[in-house]
Design an enzyme around this catalytic site. Structure first.
Site, short mmCIF file in Angstrom:
data_model
loop_
_atom_site.label_atom_id
_atom_site.label_comp_id
_atom_site.label_asym_id
_atom_site.label_seq_id
_atom_site.Cartn_x
_atom_site.Cartn_y
_atom_site.Cartn_z
N CYS A 13 0.80 -1.22 0.00
CA CYS A 13 0.00 0.00 0.00
C CYS A 13 0.83 1.27 0.00
CB CYS A 13 -0.89 0.08 1.24
SG CYS A 13 -1.98 -1.31 1.43
N GLY A 40 0.61 0.26 -5.09
CA GLY A 40 -0.63 -0.52 -5.05
C GLY A 40 -1.50 -0.17 -6.22
N ASN A 114 -0.58 1.10 5.66
CA ASN A 114 0.39 0.35 4.85
C ASN A 114 1.15 -0.56 5.79
OD1 ASN A 114 3.60 1.28 3.40
ND2 ASN A 114 2.43 -0.56 3.06
N GLY A 115 1.07 -1.86 5.56
CA GLY A 115 1.81 -2.79 6.41
C GLY A 115 0.98 -4.00 6.76
N TYR A 254 13.97 -2.06 -4.32
CA TYR A 254 12.98 -2.21 -5.38
C TYR A 254 11.67 -1.45 -5.17
CZ TYR A 254 9.30 -4.55 -8.07
OH TYR A 254 8.21 -4.81 -8.86
#
Ligand code: SF4
Length: 489
Positions: A13, A40, A114-115, A254
């Site tokens: 996310c 995302g 996010n996570g 990345y």
């Protein structure tokens, strides 16, 4: 569904929060989310507040598919939070789209996360025993409900209560009718930066979201730190007195955009240094250094610089293949790579190629790209990878294959080299990757490389990851016996 040909790791996310005095926040949040689209592509959502009411729109799709000018025009208010999501959860994906909306005694709130919480199961049982009811199965709702219960006692109390009860990775933005919050988990696994935009303020997963909307990232939040943005300005406080440093190394390799800055370094420059280290660790006599676009480009430039071997583009990437709703089978996966990457035959023919990429997950994509290079006439293809071998699953918010599907967990490097069909294969070491970022190992999560989880995962979680049946067909023919086994470090 993400394009089926790609077996790359998926970030789960991107989040942002924004206050735009004198202007509606929704259009600004839209462009900010656009810059976080790489984090995302499954769903997107924005919630806004006009200081009285929190309104929200979210749907499946890319940011520009979810929001039209009309939708944005119907979202008045100077404060907003937004979310882009990648998900693998088939039918229930819309229900899991974010932000999550909850009613509270301080007014409705919207939460973007996010996570991944590693204690979600226990926490949910605990909270259900306390009388809590949940609308979804998402771990983000647990976090939202803890906030809802504690916000009447103030944001400090609410955020410290989240940090006391939630274990795992979470960078979160929250919208209440009167303010925007942003906070990072006490290990700082996922990124989050705060900054300014004109007279207003912003918080976002990555610094790359600030510039496109005319903002500027001032700094990254510390692990366990919270930023509060309201009409009085921007202030910070710590939600825990026990912060650690365990930022995901893969963000540097990345996930994050190369124009973002993390740990004070430009990610483009860090990736170039990774390429330089790779050239020193795995030199080879060859004619050209070719990146797998786009993420392999900085590292290929670094490899070329350190080795003196010319950099050459070896394939073009279609910008327009992102999504399909067709169920993939093996032939479609192969076709997917061919539609996405087209070799520049004149550059490749009769060359000894060093092919630089960021990571190998299942190995299927690398195998197909190596095949493309040979079909284009390459004499040799030496694969060089900037991520160290991935041998362990991630429990902190990255959609990774189970351990049995991770190519480097079930094959030795020579076996994997055979499997992808390369002339040689070399991975950057953990030390080399960490050194390229510029912080020491203690500042990073390295769990998917070395199995050392900074937030211990339960035995049940580990067991599940180990028990997952490997896709034997995928690796058929790799070992003489046909047997798969896990490679220990
Ligand atoms: S396990 Fe790997 S992908 Fe997951 S947070 Fe740690 S370094 Fe990042």
């Amino acid at each position: 569904m993400a394009w089926p040909a790609d077996d790359r790791l998926k970030e789960e996310c991107g989040v942002l929060g924004i206050y735009t005095p004198g202007q509606d926040a929704a259009p600004v949040a839209f462009f900010g989310l656009f810059a976080l689209q790489h984090r995302g592509q499954e769903s997107a959502g924005i919630a806004v507040s006009d200081y009285n009411k929190v309104r929200m729109h979210k749907d499946m799709g890319l940011v520009n598919q979810v929001f039209s000018p009309e939708t944005l025009a119907n979202m008045p208010g100077e404060m907003a939070v937004g979310h882009t999501r990648y998900s693998t959860t088939g039918a229930s994906v819309l229900r899991n789209a974010q932000p999550i909306y909850c009613q509270s005694l301080v007014g409705d709130i919207a939460v973007a996360h996010n996570g991944n919480l590693i204690n979600a199961k226990e926490l949910r049982e605990e909270m259900e025993a306390e009388g809590e009811h949940f609308d979804s199965t998402s771990d983000s709702e647990l976090l939202a409900r803890i906030l809802v219960h504690n916000l009447p006692e103030g944001v400090e109390k609410a955020v410290s209560e989240v940090m006391r009860r939630c274990r795992g990775a979470y960078s979160v933005t929250v919208l209440t009718p009167k303010l925007v919050l942003g906070f990072r988990d006490p290990w700082g696994i996922r990124p989050l930066s705060a900054g300014r935009r004109g007279d207003g303020y912003m918080v976002a997963s990555e610094s790359c979201a600030f510039e496109p909307v005319g903002g500027h990232a001032d700094r990254e939040l510390l692990p366990g730190e919270c930023v509060v943005i309201d009409r009085d300005g921007m202030r910070f406080f710590m939600g825990t007195d026990q912060p650690k440093h365990a930022m995901c190394l893969f963000e540097f390799i990345y996930f994050a955009r190369p124009d973002s800055r993390m740990y004070g370094t430009s990610l483009y420059a860090a990736r170039e240094r990774m390429g330089e280290h790779l050239a020193k660790e795995h030199p080879v006599d060859a004619d050209i250094v070719v990146p797998v676009p786009d993420s392999g480009i900085p590292a290929a430039l670094g490899y070329s610089k350190a080795s003196g071997i010319p950099y050459r583009e070896g394939m073009t990437k279609s910008r327009y293949i992102h999504r399909t709703f067709i169920q993939p089978d093996q032939s479609m996966r192969e076709m997917g790579v061919r539609m996405k990457l087209t070799p520049l035959v004149d550059h490749i023919r009769d060359q000894r190629v060093i092919l630089v990429d960021d990571s190998i997950v299942r190995g299927t994509t690398t195998k197909q790209i190596v095949k493309l290079m040979f079909e284009a006439g390459a004499k040799e293809v030496h694969v060089r990878i900037t991520a160290p071998p991935i041998r362990h699953p991630c429990f902190y918010g990255i959609d990774m294959a189970s351990r049995g599907e991770l190519a480097a967990a079930v094959m030795t490097i020579p076996e994997l080299c055979d499997y992808v069909g390369a002339t040689s294969l070399g991975y950057l070491s953990i030390d080399g990757a960490v050194e390229a970022v510029g912080k020491d190992k203690d500042h990073h999560c390295l769990a998917c490389f070395n199995g050392d989880y900074p937030i211990p995962v339960s035995r049940a979680q580990e067991k599940h990851a180990f028990d997952e049946p490997p896709d034997v067909g995928q690796f058929a023919g790799v070992s003489a016996s046909g047997q798969l086994r896990l490679i220990e470090d």
